[in-house]
Motif scaffolding. Sequence first.
Motif: not given
Length: 73
Positions: A10-16
Motif C-alpha cells: 500500500h502506497l502512503p500517497t494513495s487516496p484509497f
Amino acid sequence: MTKPVAPKRHLPTSPFKAPATPAPKHFSMGDQVTHDTYGLGRVIGIEDGVAALVDFGSARIRISSPYAKMTKL
C-alpha cells in the motif's frame, strides 16, 4: 514450480484506504465453537498459534490456524 505471490504494497500517497488485515483468532480450552463443515464443537486442546483440537461429538478434529471456517460462540 510456482513462486508464492507477495501481497501488494500500500502506497502512503494513495487516496484509497489500506487493506485491513483481520485480527488472528484465539481460542481457549473449553470454548464452544462452530465450524462450517463439522458443526458445533468444544475446544479440548490448544497448540499456541498452530492448531486447536476440537471435539465435535462424532469426531475429534485438529483444526489448524488461521481457523478460517471456525468461529467462537
